[in-house]
Structure formats: structure tokens, C-alpha cells
Design an enzyme around this catalytic site. Structure first.
Site, short mmCIF file in Angstrom:
data_model
loop_
_atom_site.label_atom_id
_atom_site.label_comp_id
_atom_site.label_asym_id
_atom_site.label_seq_id
_atom_site.Cartn_x
_atom_site.Cartn_y
_atom_site.Cartn_z
N GLY A 124 0.80 -1.22 0.00
CA GLY A 124 0.00 0.00 0.00
C GLY A 124 0.83 1.26 0.00
CG LEU A 125 3.43 4.39 -2.74
CD1 LEU A 125 4.02 5.17 -1.57
CD2 LEU A 125 4.47 4.17 -3.82
CD GLU A 127 -1.87 7.71 1.54
OE1 GLU A 127 -1.26 7.04 2.39
OE2 GLU A 127 -2.14 8.93 1.71
CB SER A 132 4.07 10.54 -9.63
OG SER A 132 3.55 9.76 -10.69
CD GLN A 338 -4.17 0.14 -38.82
OE1 GLN A 338 -4.69 0.57 -37.79
NE2 GLN A 338 -4.51 0.57 -40.03
CB ILE A 339 -2.23 -6.84 -38.30
CG1 ILE A 339 -0.90 -6.16 -38.63
CG2 ILE A 339 -2.32 -8.20 -38.99
CD1 ILE A 339 0.32 -6.88 -38.10
CD GLU A 367 5.34 -1.52 -9.33
OE1 GLU A 367 6.32 -0.89 -8.87
OE2 GLU A 367 4.71 -2.35 -8.67
#
Length: 384
Positions: A124-125, A127, A132, A338-339, A367
Site C-alpha cells: 500500500g503506497l 493514495e 508519483s 491494425q493488422i 510502478e
């Protein structure tokens, strides 16, 4: 073929590819469409030994090198990014910090169940005002007797809310020291009073992965659940992200490989003007460019893993690999659509490029955004 791979790596690739083809591929479109987290697939992954791959055997793991783990993620992502994200978040962000910074008691308590798929662990980083800007974390942990009293919330957390999610390592503000914010990492189990979890739905990407909001309302956690030293949480987070970037790069590489294979197969299947698409130079050249990008991405990522496995500094190479692999995932998925033309614009179980195209979009954000990674890389270059 890659010069850094040995027979063990080839065996792991074959094993995980077989698992992904047999267990994930036939069912993942249903889970993606219904936005259901497939607990049964996680339990099957546990049986293969790819959960907790780097954990020593004494705690129930495989004791594998990091490159082996990255190959496992790559092969799962070749079929589906939701399951690859589950694997990556659990190993790199969940298991990794406990393995590297945990006490013997913490390792004995948590790691064995993490290696079987019985329990998943999150990190948990992020918030509302922190991502960033990692130092924008506002969740607080105050010591009250022999416990932490935690208040705040975390957002977009992978593996945080399912029935087998056991809790998460939480970065919390624990005060100030010498005029600077002090952050500490704390292990918080889901059973703790005041810990509330809410699954997030209506996602563009990783629809079969578990992502959620987590809230702490006077959540009481014993002091023995502190991970590492008090005030060392920010360093734990940074070291965790270095490893995590390699796993996100592996998702990008695997997704690009899968998208390329879909486009290649379709170009041989689809007929226009009396011949297959692959016989037209414009399509053949697209496929050639895709193959070159994937080869370069693989070389970059495997080199970064070799540096990590052999005790060398690898943070710069991890940032480069994550940036490049996420960018080529976007480019290859776009060219694959696209293809396929109109066939690529609809959900299609035979040609599931629509899911690949959606899933790649997270990779330039999670990340470390591509913008932040360019900042990290440029700063290191200018220091030199």
C-alpha cells in the site's frame, strides 16, 4: 534464444507456458467480461510453485533466481495480464519486502501461506494525493501503548480485497525527524479492527485482477508488525519499486509477445485479394518491426535481471526496461489491432487482441509513469 538463459530457465518457461495455455486461456475471457477475480486460478498457480518463487525452501518457496520469476510473469502475460499482474504484485510487492526486510518471526508467520496461493499479500503506497509523489502519503500511524493506531486510506491496491487477500504492507507517516517526514512500513492483516476493504469495479484494464480501496479507521496493529526499522519505510518502498519495475516490464514483454503472436496467426489466416495478409509486404514489415522491438525489450529486461541476480546495481536498468517494455507493449498491441482490422475492435475469443489492447494501457502508469521514469533515467545520466 537468449545468451543469459540456461536449461533451468527453459524448463520454467515450458512449465509456465503449459499452465497458462491449459488453465488460463480457456476461461480468462469469461472472468474479464464479468470482472470477476478467479480465485481458483490463483490456487492453481500456487500448485505450480510460481507464487513465492524467490522464497527460500525453508519457508515453502522455490529459492529461484529473479530471472526465472520474470520469465514466469512473461509467460502468464503472454496469455493474460490480469493473472500476470496478480502474480507480479504478490511476488514483487507483497512477498519481496517481507523476504528482504522482515524478521525471522515475520517470515515464518507470513511466507509459507504466500507460496501456496492460500493467501495473497499487497503493498500500500498509492493514495488520493500520493503516487508519483510518494512523499505525499497522508496515512498516519501513531504509537498507542504496544500498538500502532493507523488512520488513512490507500487506492488502486492490487491483491487487496479478495477472499484470499490476507492484508498488505502499508507505508505510513509516523512523525518527523530533523524536519523531514518519517515513513514506516507496517504489516496490516485484514482481520485488524478498523481495516475496511472495497473492491474497485468498472475498470478499463486488468478486469480479472483484484484492485481496491483500503481504509484505516483507528486500525490497531501490534508494534511487532513493523517491517524494518522505524523511519526506513521510504527506503523499503524505493527498493521494492526497483524490483517491481522489472515485473511490470515482464508483463509488457509478455503482452507484446502475445499480441504479436495473435497478429502473426491472423495475418496467415485472413485472405484479401486472393492471398493471405502475411504475403503483403506492408504487413510483413509490420510483423518484422514488432519482432525486433520484442527482441530488444527482452534483451534489456533479462540484462537488468542478470545484474540483480549477480549483486550489481540495477535500478537504472530496471527503469529503462520498465519504460521500454511498457512502450513497446503499446506499440505492438496497436499494430496488432491494425493488422486485425475490424476483427480487432470487438471482443473475440479466437482473436482476443481487444483485451490485450486495453490491458497494455496501465503499463505506462503503474510502478512509475513513463514521465517519472524518464525523469529518473535523465537524472542518473546527468549525474554521470
Amino acid at each position: 534464444m537468449n545468451a543469459l538463459l540456461n536449461e533451468k530457465h527453459h524448463q520454467i518457461r515450458a512449465k509456465v507456458r503449459h499452465f497458462a495455455e491449459k488453465f488460463i486461456k480457456p476461461v480468462i475471457d469469461d472472468f474479464d467480461e464479468k470482472e470477476i477475480f478467479p480465485v481458483e486460478l490463483v490456487l492453481e498457480m500456487g500448485k505450480t510453485g510460481i507464487l513465492g518463487m524467490q522464497v527460500p525452501e525453508e519457508f515453502g518457496g522455490q529459492g529461484a533466481d529473479y530471472l526465472s520469476y520474470i520469465i514466469a510473469i512473461e509467460e502468464v502475460a503472454r496469455i493474460d495480464s490480469s493473472m500476470a499482474a496478480t502474480l507480479a504484485a504478490h511476488n514483487s510487492l507483497g512477498v519481496g519486502p517481507i523476504l528482504q526486510f522482515g524478521t525471522q518471526k515475520q517470515k515464518e508467520k507470513f511466507l509459507p501461506a504466500f507460496c501456496t496461493g492460500e493467501k495473497l499479500w499487497a503493498f500500500g503506497l498509492t493514495e488520493e494525493n500520493a503516487g508519483s509523489d510518494a512523499q505525499g502519503v497522508e496515512t498516519t500511524a501513531v504509537i498507542a501503548g504496544d500498538e500502532f493506531l493507523v488512520n488513512g486510506s490507500k487506492k488502486y491496491i492490487t491483491n487487496g480485497t479478495s477472499e484470499i487477500s490476507a492484508g498488505m504492507t502499508t507505508l505510513a507517516l509516523t512523525g518527523e525527524k530533523d524536519g523531514r517526514k518519517e515513513f514506516t512500513a507496517i504489516l496490516i492483516e485484514k482481520e485488524r479492527e478498523g481495516f475496511i476493504r472495497e473492491t474497485m469495479k468498472n475498470k478499463l484494464v486488468w478486469r480479472a485482477a483484484d484492485n481496491g480501496m483500503l481504509y484505516f479507521n483507528d486500525c490497531r496493529v501490534p508494534l511487532e508488525n513493523q517491517l524494518g526499522e522505524r523511519g526506513y519505510g521510504f527506503k523499503i518502498m524505493l527498493k521494492t519499486l526497483d524490483s517491481g519495475r522489472l515485473s511490470i516490464a515482464a508483463i509488457g514483454l509478455g503482452l507484446a509477445q502475445g499480441a504479436y503472436e495473435i497478429a502473426l496467426a491472423y495475418s496467415k489466416h485472413r485472405k484479401q485479394f486472393g492471398k493471405s495478409l502475411s504475403e503483403f509486404q506492408v504487413i510483413a514489415f509490420k510483423l518484422a518491426d514488432m519482432a525486433v522491438k520484442i527482441e530488444n525489450a527482452r534483451n534489456s529486461l533479462y540484462n537488468a535481471c542478470w545484474l540483480k541476480d549477480n549483486g550489481h546495481s540495477y535500478a537504472q536498468q530496471a527503469a529503462m526496461s520498465k519504460l521500454y517494455c511498457s512502450e513497446i507493449a503499446r506499440e505492438v498491441a496497436d499494430e496488432a489491432v491494425q493488422i486485425l482490422g475490424g476483427a480487432g475492435l470487438f471482443k473475440n475469443r479466437e482473436w482476443p487482441i481487444e483485451r490485450f489492447y486495453r490491458d497494455q494501457r496501465l503499463l505506462q502508469i503503474g510502478e512509475g509513469t513513463s514521465e517519472i521514469l524518464r525523469m529518473v533515467i535523465s537524472r542518473n545520466i546527468l549525474k554521470e
